[in-house]
Design an enzyme around this catalytic site. Sequence first.
Site, PDB file in Angstrom:
ATOM      1  N   CYS A 156       0.787  -1.238   0.000  1.00  0.00           N
ATOM      2  CA  CYS A 156       0.000   0.000   0.000  1.00  0.00           C
ATOM      3  C   CYS A 156       0.820   1.288   0.000  1.00  0.00           C
ATOM      4  O   CYS A 156       0.248   2.353   0.013  1.00  0.00           O
ATOM      5  CB  CYS A 156      -0.946  -0.003   1.195  1.00  0.00           C
ATOM      6  SG  CYS A 156      -0.063   0.072   2.769  1.00  0.00           S
ATOM      7  N   ASP A 157       2.128   1.206  -0.058  1.00  0.00           N
ATOM      8  CA  ASP A 157       2.962   2.400   0.044  1.00  0.00           C
ATOM      9  C   ASP A 157       4.128   2.285  -0.921  1.00  0.00           C
ATOM     10  O   ASP A 157       4.716   1.212  -1.064  1.00  0.00           O
ATOM     11  CB  ASP A 157       3.471   2.519   1.487  1.00  0.00           C
ATOM     12  CG  ASP A 157       4.439   3.668   1.669  1.00  0.00           C
ATOM     13  OD1 ASP A 157       3.959   4.813   1.784  1.00  0.00           O
ATOM     14  OD2 ASP A 157       5.650   3.416   1.696  1.00  0.00           O
TER      15      ASP A 157
END
Length: 134
Positions: free
Chosen positions: A114-115
């Site tokens: 997610c990053d």
Amino acid sequence: VEAACIDYLLERKTRRQVDCVLHTFLEQWPTAEATANADWEEISAVISPLGLGIKRAKGLVRFSAEYIELTKDCDEFCLGETQVTGLFFCGMYSWSAYKIFIRGELPSGSVRVCDHALQSYVEYQLGLGRSREW
């Protein structure tokens, strides 16, 4: 714990901004216990260059106390997604970082976290070589 602190500090901040403060923060409060017992006003003074103040400082103390309570009767290496994301102010970044850095689990197949910084780290560790930062 460090990953969750980073997640907490990163909201609406860049990683470079956080990196400047993180070292000082972790020198003063290197453990969850130290942070849970810290004076939130001292934390606030350290994180204020990020434009953060009382709310985040109190949140870091709260998160640390919740983490200690959650792990007092269980192995800190076997927490589930609901437990990690249920901690104060923890989201998917915290869960992804926990799996990668605490459990040592790297995603396989279609690699997606997610990053972007975590994504670069995973790609580097898997030998996909697109990372310049690691």
